[in-house]
Design a protein around this motif. Sequence first.
Motif, PDB file in Angstrom:
ATOM      1  N   ALA A  16       3.961  -0.533  -9.303  1.00 20.65           N
ATOM      2  CA  ALA A  16       4.679  -1.516  -8.478  1.00 20.65           C
ATOM      3  C   ALA A  16       3.964  -1.640  -7.132  1.00 20.65           C
ATOM      4  O   ALA A  16       4.397  -1.057  -6.127  1.00 20.65           O
ATOM      5  CB  ALA A  16       6.138  -1.114  -8.285  1.00 20.65           C
ATOM      6  N   ARG A  18       3.743  -3.693  -4.574  1.00 20.87           N
ATOM      7  CA  ARG A  18       4.348  -4.803  -3.852  1.00 20.87           C
ATOM      8  C   ARG A  18       4.975  -4.291  -2.565  1.00 20.87           C
ATOM      9  O   ARG A  18       4.823  -3.126  -2.200  1.00 20.87           O
ATOM     10  CB  ARG A  18       5.410  -5.490  -4.725  1.00 20.87           C
ATOM     11  N   ASP A  22      10.557  -5.470  -3.077  1.00 17.17           N
ATOM     12  CA  ASP A  22      10.140  -5.610  -4.468  1.00 17.17           C
ATOM     13  C   ASP A  22      10.164  -4.265  -5.187  1.00 17.17           C
ATOM     14  O   ASP A  22      10.555  -4.173  -6.356  1.00 17.17           O
ATOM     15  CB  ASP A  22       8.723  -6.192  -4.542  1.00 17.17           C
ATOM     16  N   THR A  26      12.467  -2.753  -8.556  1.00 18.95           N
ATOM     17  CA  THR A  26      11.961  -2.189  -9.816  1.00 18.95           C
ATOM     18  C   THR A  26      12.827  -1.047 -10.324  1.00 18.95           C
ATOM     19  O   THR A  26      12.663  -0.605 -11.470  1.00 18.95           O
ATOM     20  CB  THR A  26      10.522  -1.656  -9.659  1.00 18.95           C
ATOM     21  N   THR A  92       4.509  -3.844 -13.337  1.00 15.19           N
ATOM     22  CA  THR A  92       5.589  -4.784 -13.018  1.00 15.19           C
ATOM     23  C   THR A  92       5.055  -6.114 -12.519  1.00 15.19           C
ATOM     24  O   THR A  92       5.835  -6.985 -12.150  1.00 15.19           O
ATOM     25  CB  THR A  92       6.525  -4.180 -11.951  1.00 15.19           C
ATOM     26  N   GLN A  93       3.715  -6.260 -12.512  1.00 16.02           N
ATOM     27  CA  GLN A  93       3.081  -7.474 -11.996  1.00 16.02           C
ATOM     28  C   GLN A  93       1.982  -7.918 -12.961  1.00 16.02           C
ATOM     29  O   GLN A  93       1.417  -7.099 -13.693  1.00 16.02           O
ATOM     30  CB  GLN A  93       2.450  -7.208 -10.626  1.00 16.02           C
ATOM     31  N   ARG A 138      13.995 -11.604  -9.751  1.00 12.23           N
ATOM     32  CA  ARG A 138      13.069 -10.489  -9.822  1.00 12.23           C
ATOM     33  C   ARG A 138      13.630  -9.332 -10.651  1.00 12.23           C
ATOM     34  O   ARG A 138      12.900  -8.699 -11.422  1.00 12.23           O
ATOM     35  CB  ARG A 138      12.735 -10.014  -8.404  1.00 12.23           C
ATOM     36  N   SER A 257      14.198  -6.455   2.968  1.00 15.28           N
ATOM     37  CA  SER A 257      14.406  -5.300   2.094  1.00 15.28           C
ATOM     38  C   SER A 257      15.681  -4.544   2.432  1.00 15.28           C
ATOM     39  O   SER A 257      16.366  -4.037   1.531  1.00 15.28           O
ATOM     40  CB  SER A 257      13.201  -4.356   2.201  1.00 15.28           C
ATOM     41  N   HIS A 260      18.691  -6.008   0.703  1.00 16.76           N
ATOM     42  CA  HIS A 260      18.755  -5.572  -0.700  1.00 16.76           C
ATOM     43  C   HIS A 260      19.265  -4.133  -0.787  1.00 16.76           C
ATOM     44  O   HIS A 260      20.052  -3.794  -1.685  1.00 16.76           O
ATOM     45  CB  HIS A 260      17.378  -5.680  -1.349  1.00 16.76           C
ATOM     46  N   TRP A 281      15.660 -14.396  -5.540  1.00 14.97           N
ATOM     47  CA  TRP A 281      15.635 -13.258  -4.621  1.00 14.97           C
ATOM     48  C   TRP A 281      16.986 -12.915  -4.011  1.00 14.97           C
ATOM     49  O   TRP A 281      17.057 -12.081  -3.103  1.00 14.97           O
ATOM     50  CB  TRP A 281      14.636 -13.536  -3.493  1.00 14.97           C
TER      51      TRP A 281
END
Length: 354
Positions: A16, A18, A22, A26, A92-93, A138, A257, A260, A281
């Motif tokens: 991951a 990012r 992000d 995950t 994850t990308q 996401r 972030s 979240h 998002w």
Amino acid sequence: MTRIELPERPRILVVALRRLGDVLLTTPLIASLRKAWPDATIEALVFADTAGILAGNPDLDGVVTMPARRTFAQSLSLAMKLGRRYDLAVSTQSGDRPTFFAILAARHVVAPVEARASGAFKSRFLARAVPVAAGVHRVEDMLRLADTLGIERVPRLVPPAALPFEPRPSSAYAVIHAAPMFRYKQWTAQGWRAVAASLKARGLTVIATGGPAADERAYLDDIWQGTDVLRFDGKLSWGQLSGLLADAKVFIGPDTSVTHLAAACGCPTVALFGPTDPRLWGPWPVGGLSDMWADIGAVQQRGNVWLVQRAFPCTPCQLEGCERKLESYSACLDALAPQQVMTAIDEALGPLGR
């Protein structure tokens, strides 16, 4: 899809590479892997400055870090460290770098691929490929990887393990995180001050959070100068921030972030959105999203999250502000009225807000 076959007690790597938010998003994939293989050794490969968001994650046995800007020698050292160390690697990308490290790390590799020649080439090295899907949240993207592995989805975000912090407020408090990473996601200083004053009028201590960077601290100095706000910016680890958010009566923040994280901690969360599309998002509430966010809505609620927008005909444009650059203003955020934000806050506070 049938479950991918792994040996007993497999070693699994999740790649991951990012930004902070992000990486937090995950964690449902990581939780799904842990449930499927409880005896596995599961590690994550992330940038060094994002590792804190995984601190104390019970589904991980370790975190491998790399600098976001690395030298050739650092890349070579990491390649030697990863080489065929794992039974399964999940990128994850779809980008070249994360896919390369995943292929280097494991015999079995699962990754998203784009519908173009480079994606077809990468698929030759993958055990299973996931076509990149446009317009997908996401977290849903992460759970599609679980589907491809043939394992059960665990659609919950896992915040950093909560740690104690000082000084701990003795009365009920609200948390405001006013500083996003980029200018085009900023709300107005006047708006933040008005919200803080309204929260104080409702009997709440107002705590301001933020990062340690000098430019961010200067931005917050300007916003909070002369206000009765308790400043915690630059003073908390990610674990301490989790502890702070878990007991807050309400959290208010932009698309960043920490917003979240607040949602993942179960805090009543009010998220201020501008150019960003909530369908991709929007914060993921505790318990997941059975009804996905709409692209536009003055105030939307899903679980413990309230999402606020000032809708223009172009909202959400998914662009970097009105000037199409990170340091741009966003007219939709500049026009967002404090009263609209307070409407959502009062809903989140319930009886306390009346």
